[in-house]
Structures are given as C-alpha cells and as structure tokens.
Design a protein around this motif. Structure first.
Motif, PDB file in Angstrom:
ATOM      1  N   ALA A 180     -19.356 -44.220   4.576  1.00 28.33           N
ATOM      2  CA  ALA A 180     -18.351 -45.010   3.765  1.00 28.33           C
ATOM      3  C   ALA A 180     -18.134 -44.410   2.514  1.00 28.33           C
ATOM      4  CB  ALA A 180     -18.810 -46.270   3.457  1.00 28.33           C
ATOM      5  N   GLU A 181     -19.018 -43.555   2.081  1.00 27.34           N
ATOM      6  CA  GLU A 181     -19.048 -42.841   0.836  1.00 27.34           C
ATOM      7  C   GLU A 181     -18.330 -41.251   0.918  1.00 27.34           C
ATOM      8  OE1 GLU A 181     -22.043 -44.322   1.666  1.00 27.34           O
ATOM      9  OE2 GLU A 181     -21.311 -46.079   0.055  1.00 27.34           O
ATOM     10  N   GLY A 182     -18.101 -41.100   2.093  1.00 25.48           N
ATOM     11  CA  GLY A 182     -17.347 -39.694   2.555  1.00 25.48           C
ATOM     12  C   GLY A 182     -18.337 -38.541   2.617  1.00 25.48           C
ATOM     13  N   LEU A 183     -19.588 -39.131   2.865  1.00 26.55           N
ATOM     14  CA  LEU A 183     -20.579 -37.971   3.190  1.00 26.55           C
ATOM     15  C   LEU A 183     -20.719 -37.834   4.615  1.00 26.55           C
ATOM     16  CD1 LEU A 183     -23.751 -39.368   0.761  1.00 26.55           C
ATOM     17  CD2 LEU A 183     -22.099 -37.410   0.193  1.00 26.55           C
ATOM     18  N   VAL A 184     -20.904 -36.447   5.092  1.00 25.59           N
ATOM     19  CA  VAL A 184     -20.934 -36.301   6.320  1.00 25.59           C
ATOM     20  C   VAL A 184     -22.419 -35.606   6.805  1.00 25.59           C
ATOM     21  CG1 VAL A 184     -18.501 -35.226   6.251  1.00 25.59           C
ATOM     22  CG2 VAL A 184     -20.344 -33.706   5.680  1.00 25.59           C
TER      23      VAL A 184
END
Length: 220
Positions: A180-184
């Motif tokens: 959800a935070e855009g971390l991959v």
C-alpha cells in the motif's frame, strides 16, 4: 519505387522519406556537409532514405499498436520521423540503419508498442490489482530488468532504453509485489511474460494482467 511488401502504406513510407530528407538536409547545412559527397551522389541518398522509410514502416506494421494512437500516422511520421532517426545516429551513419534501430526510433516517437516474448525484449512495465484481500500486496508488477555486462546489479529497463544496447546482458522479466505504501518486493524472475502471468495467477487467483501487454511511455 516498387514496394515488395503489399502491406506497406505508400503514404507512410513517403512521409518517412520526406521527413528524413528534410532533417538530413538541415543537419548537413548546419555542419557544412555535402549529402552528395557523403552518399556518393544524391540519387544514392534518396535510395537510402526510401530504404530506411520502407524498413521502418514494415517494422511498425508488426509492432506499433495503432489503436492506441491518436495521431494520423503519415502526418506524425512527416513531422517527427527524420529528427528521431538523427537522434539515433548521425547523417554520416545512416547507411547502417537497420531493423535493430527501429525500436529506439519508435520510442523516440513515443509510440505504443506491442510486447513480444523475444530477445531483445522491450521495456515492459505492467501492474495488476491483487484480488487476494489477506495479502500484504495491493498490486503485482511485471517489469523488464537487466544488468551491465560483467555486473550482477539489475536495474529497470524503462521506455526509451535501447533494447540492443551491447553494454547490457540479455534482459529478463521480474515479478514484484507492491504494498500500500508503494514499496516493492522481488518475487521471481522469468524469461516469458506468459510464464510470469501464469505463476502469479496461481498465488493470486483472479488476478487480471493483459493478455497482450502494450509498452508505453510513462504518463501516456
């Protein structure tokens, strides 16, 4: 000129050749060069311009997703093709223009391209919503990555990067989970897009990746 391939659009080929002729003429004047001397006569220069035009149009017919373009194809080529070619290589080197140069020129024109599982592969970057509610990932991402020759640090291959760049090892496809935070988070590597889609379909049933992905410039 007689076209050997009946599928080629003569208007598009003429537009490419005209655009290339004008761009070369302007470049030659700025550099105080003679096109006649560079190509051993203007007739040979025009042959080269037509050869490149027909080559690109043939390549484009197989790789450009025309349904996702808003421009009138011959007009776009007449306006921008010549400049895009000279961004790829100098006037003096145009006689060496071949099919390996077409993807780079197409991306300089910001064209949407269909992705094909082959080497060298185009810079793919597609995302799909994760339908599994309990997962730490909100999305899945399949992206082309590659590393410099002799290196093991992979980096994303983005739209505009030359797929034929000899400084790089053959590219691969990486599957990532995106939170959800855009971390991959890197999950697994693949040689084929279809295999990556099949794999993520097993761990996230119902996920919907496009069957025929399109390679686009960011924001387009």
């Amino acid at each position: 000129m007689i076209f050997k391939n009946d599928s080629l659009d003569p208007a598009a080929v003429f537009a490419c050749a005209t655009s290339l002729r004008d761009a070369c003429d302007q470049s030659a004047k700025l550099q105080d060069l003679s096109l006649s001397e560079l190509f051993q006569g203007m007739d040979q220069f025009y042959r080269e311009a037509m050869r490149i035009a027909a080559l690109f149009e043939e390549w484009a017919c197989k790789h450009v997703v025309f349904d996702e373009t808003e421009d009138v194809w011959p007009y776009l080529l007449e306006d921008k093709f010549g400049a895009a070619c000279l961004q790829r290589m100098s006037v003096e080197d145009l006689s060496g223009f071949d099919a390996e140069d077409c993807p780079d020129v197409a991306m300089k024109l910001l064209l949407p391209l269909n992705y094909i599982d082959a080497q060298p592969r185009l810079p793919l970057d597609v995302k799909a919503i994760n339908p599994v509610p309990a997962s730490p990932f909100t999305h899945w991402r399949i992206q082309t990555i590659r590393c410099l020759s002799g290196d093991d640090n992979f980096e994303p291959m983005v739209y505009g990067d030359d797929p034929f760049d000899s400084e790089y090892e053959p590219s691969i496809l990486a599957l990532y989970g995106v939170n959800a935070e855009g971390l991959v988070e890197h999950i697994k590597d693949f040689d084929r897009y279809a295999d990556a889609v099949a794999f993520v379909g097993k761990i996230a049933p119902g996920v919907e990746f496009p069957e025929e992905p399109v390679v686009k410039a960011q924001g387009i």
